[in-house]
Design an enzyme around this catalytic site. Structure first.
Site, PDB file in Angstrom:
ATOM      1  N   CYS A  19       0.892  -1.268   0.089  1.00  0.00           N
ATOM      2  CA  CYS A  19      -0.015  -0.064  -0.057  1.00  0.00           C
ATOM      3  C   CYS A  19       1.204   1.325   0.112  1.00  0.00           C
ATOM      4  O   CYS A  19       0.469   2.272  -0.757  1.00  0.00           O
ATOM      5  CB  CYS A  19      -1.186  -0.217   1.128  1.00  0.00           C
ATOM      6  SG  CYS A  19      -1.539  -1.842   1.799  1.00  0.00           S
ATOM      7  N   HIS A  43      -9.732   2.276   0.070  1.00  0.00           N
ATOM      8  CA  HIS A  43      -8.290   1.994  -0.328  1.00  0.00           C
ATOM      9  C   HIS A  43      -7.906   1.705  -2.281  1.00  0.00           C
ATOM     10  O   HIS A  43      -7.781   0.942  -2.040  1.00  0.00           O
ATOM     11  CB  HIS A  43      -8.190   0.846   0.815  1.00  0.00           C
ATOM     12  CG  HIS A  43      -6.338   1.516   1.030  1.00  0.00           C
ATOM     13  ND1 HIS A  43      -5.559   1.456   0.047  1.00  0.00           N
ATOM     14  CD2 HIS A  43      -5.830   0.333   2.057  1.00  0.00           C
ATOM     15  CE1 HIS A  43      -4.399   1.095   1.025  1.00  0.00           C
ATOM     16  NE2 HIS A  43      -4.509   0.800   1.872  1.00  0.00           N
ATOM     17  N   HIS A  52      -2.967   8.642   6.173  1.00  0.00           N
ATOM     18  CA  HIS A  52      -2.979   6.303   5.329  1.00  0.00           C
ATOM     19  C   HIS A  52      -4.470   5.889   5.771  1.00  0.00           C
ATOM     20  O   HIS A  52      -5.260   5.646   4.929  1.00  0.00           O
ATOM     21  CB  HIS A  52      -2.182   5.406   5.930  1.00  0.00           C
ATOM     22  CG  HIS A  52      -1.917   4.330   5.418  1.00  0.00           C
ATOM     23  ND1 HIS A  52      -2.196   3.921   4.434  1.00  0.00           N
ATOM     24  CD2 HIS A  52      -2.673   3.002   5.655  1.00  0.00           C
ATOM     25  CE1 HIS A  52      -2.261   2.851   3.322  1.00  0.00           C
ATOM     26  NE2 HIS A  52      -2.139   2.073   4.653  1.00  0.00           N
TER      27      HIS A  52
END
Length: 606
Positions: A224, A399, A359
């Site tokens: 990620c 995400h 995040h």
């Protein structure tokens, strides 16, 4: 006589050294050593300055859920509080019984919602000289990266063909692909292409090959955090002189629903597919796909080359969780260290930064750890009237994994330019698992004006990989001169950038010699095929409707001077915006119109 002449002739340097006293030899050696030390000091100073030189973001391009096809589109979504999450796609062959709201069901997804790119299989292979067989074998992530790279360069006013043979670098973040599992198993159709089509290294290599770029080409997989790590490596390569321009970012396209199934089994998937970043109602991550790229150049080079500076990458850092409490579990102390390292790299203190794009995946484990790390770093020793503002674009688009960090970068660059910090969605109340009183950090529960200060606006962007690799970058608003040195290209499709030039049209001279306003405006549009020509006209039409304040002459000038001219061409003529729009709409529909001149460029003669 010879001896007499010898005595009277000047002594050579060697002879002087031979007769020098020990003390003189020591002094001479010390002088030489001091000169050498000064040379080394100056060299170290030059190296230190080069290592700390700010890097400019001179262009951005992206595709994200909700039909977002530009940075301007992403800004419009987040500024309006839009939610891009939708139902699972029905064009990928996923199991119709994939969704099961019962937790922990093997092979099933707790959610039937996510963020998806429309027409994920759409790709103009012929545009890039790729055969249909090879295109089918290509990972969609490679296709999107290639397409966006072309657009990225044109948005900067750089003709892609002009970089052939240059030292331009490519740094592409990409996670392990599952597309190979979906490729039709037809040896006759795919033989010879499947290996390269699914190789992660080809994601960056194909961009370099197609555009003829000879700088570093690196594919990064830190899960990620991949796109932010790619930006960090690109900035280092620019400062080290390994390249003079760098394409950096990442892409994720979900060919299979594996991530939804896996996180359902682990209890980490949000049932409604939405990331509720730092909210009391946070119940897991919502997964999406997308692609985002930025074009980087040393700030001094950007200013010298006349490129518009959208923002400055002031500093960055990367580290690892190490042996934390689990392979994929976040590590608070490591997050604090990477933030402090990025601040040190930027030569800033925590109070010099106004906001952080977090995040913020919305998991009950990760969000509290991240929030406490931010409170312990940015939240300390701040004036009470200037808290750190905290939000996450994942609350809007989900995400996007390897494209997540760069999505945050694009959002914050746009926020700096508009002077507004967009709200984060789905926050019913701040997470009770965070000690919010331990530092000056405020959640962005509504759109907030960017606080005024006697310094540039600054924002941090965080990205933490499930691999344990953490990245943090610090962005800064550009110097006024650099920001205004070139045309505004942010919100414009590849063929339709705005410009501030005098325009493409037919005009006359005033009595004092200054050019008068054109009596007829001309908008040139081109493509490789007739179908693509109509599609480009449709994109231009959408752009001018969304930006009615742009002058027709400025648009015409940009179309003529900052875009590649392909064989199939058209020129839209009009005396005012209404006439231009009407003619453009006809071209978009593939219809004839008296104010549209069409033709095909002749092949170059040898």
């Amino acid at each position: 006589m010879d001896a007499t002449r010898s005595d009277r002739s000047p002594r050579s340097h060697t002879e002087l050294r031979m007769v020098a006293t020990p003390e003189e030899r020591v002094i001479e050696a010390l002088r030489a050593s001091l000169l050498e030390n000064e040379g080394l000091r100056q060299q170290n100073q030059r190296l230190l300055q080069a290592a700390q030189e700010p890097v400019a973001i001179i262009s951005m391009a992206c595709r994200y859920p909700g039909g977002i096809s530009s940075p301007d589109g992403l800004w419009e979504l987040v500024a309006s509080g839009g939610d891009a999450i939708s139902a699972f796609p029905d064009d990928r062959g996923w199991d119709e019984d994939l969704h099961d709201p019962t937790p922990g069901q093997a092979g099933r997804s707790l959610s039937d919602q996510g963020g998806f790119l429309p027409d994920s299989g759409g790709f103009d292979a012929d545009f890039f000289g790729i055969s249909p067989r090879e295109a089918l074998a290509m990972d969609p992530q490679h296709r999107w990266l290639l397409e966006c790279s072309w657009e990225l360069l044109e948005r900067a006013g750089i003709l892609p063909e002009s970089l052939r043979g240059s030292d331009t670098g490519v740094f592409a973040g990409i996670m392990s692909s599952d597309y190979a599992m979906r490729v039709p198993q037809d040896p006759d159709a795919q033989d010879g292409y499947t290996g390269n089509g699914g190789a992660a290294s080809i994601a960056s290599g194909r961009i370099a090959y197609t555009l003829g770029l000879e700088g570093p080409a690196v594919t990064v997989d830190t899960a990620c955090s991949s796109s932010l790590v790619a930006m960090h490596l690109a900035a280092q390569a620019l400062r080290n002189g390994e390249c003079s321009l760098a394409v950096a970012g990442g892409a994720t396209v979900l060919a299979t629903p594996t991530v939804f199934v896996e996180f359902s089994r682990q209890g980490g998937l949000a049932p409604n597919g939405r990331c509720k970043s730092f909210s009391a109602g946070a119940d897991g991550a919502g997964f999406s796909e997308g692609v985002g790229l930025v074009l980087l150049e040393k700030l001094s080079d950007a200013e010298r080359n006349g490129h518009q500076v959208l923002a400055v990458l002031r500093g960055s850092a990367v580290n690892q969780d190490g042996a934390s409490n689990g392979l994929t579990a976040p590590n608070g102390p490591s997050q604090q260290r990477v933030i402090r390292a990025a601040l040190a790299n930027a030569r800033l203190t925590p109070s010099d930064v106004d906001a952080v794009e977090a995040h913020g995946t919305g998991t009950t484990l990760g969000d509290p750890i991240e929030a406490q790390a931010l409170l312990a770093t940015y939240g300390q020793d701040r004036p009470a009237e200037r808290p750190l503002w905290l939000g996450s674009v994942k609350s809007n688009i989900g995400h996007t994994q390897a494209a997540a960090g760069v999505a945050g970068v694009i959002k914050m660059v746009m926020a700096m330019r508009h002077g507004v910090l967009p709200q984060s969605l789905h926050i019913d109340a701040p997470s009770p698992h965070v000690d919010w009183e331990s530092g000056a950090v405020n959640l962005l529960t509504e759109n907030t004006e960017w606080p005024e200060a006697d310094r540039p606006r600054r924002a941090g962007v965080s990205s933490f990989g499930i691999s344990g690799t953490n990245a943090h970058v610090i962005l800064e608003s550009p110097p006024a001169a650099a920001a205004a040195s070139a045309p505004e290209n942010l919100g414009t499709p590849p063929e339709t950038d705005e410009d501030t030039g005098t325009g493409t049209g037919t005009g006359t001279q005033t009595r004092d010699g200054e050019p008068a306003a054109p009596s007829v405006f001309a908008w040139p549009v081109s493509a490789k095929t007739e179908t693509a020509l109509s599609a480009q006209a449709a994109r231009l039409l959408d752009h001018v409707h969304r930006h009615p304040d742009q002058h027709p002459a400025a648009i015409g000038h940009a179309l003529a001077t900052t875009r590649t001219h392909h064989p199939h061409r058209a020129v839209i003529l009009g005396q005012n915006p209404d006439e231009l729009h009407t003619a453009l709409a006809a071209l978009a529909r593939g219809e004839e119109h008296p104010d549209v001149v069409r033709g095909t460029a002749a092949a170059h003669r040898k």
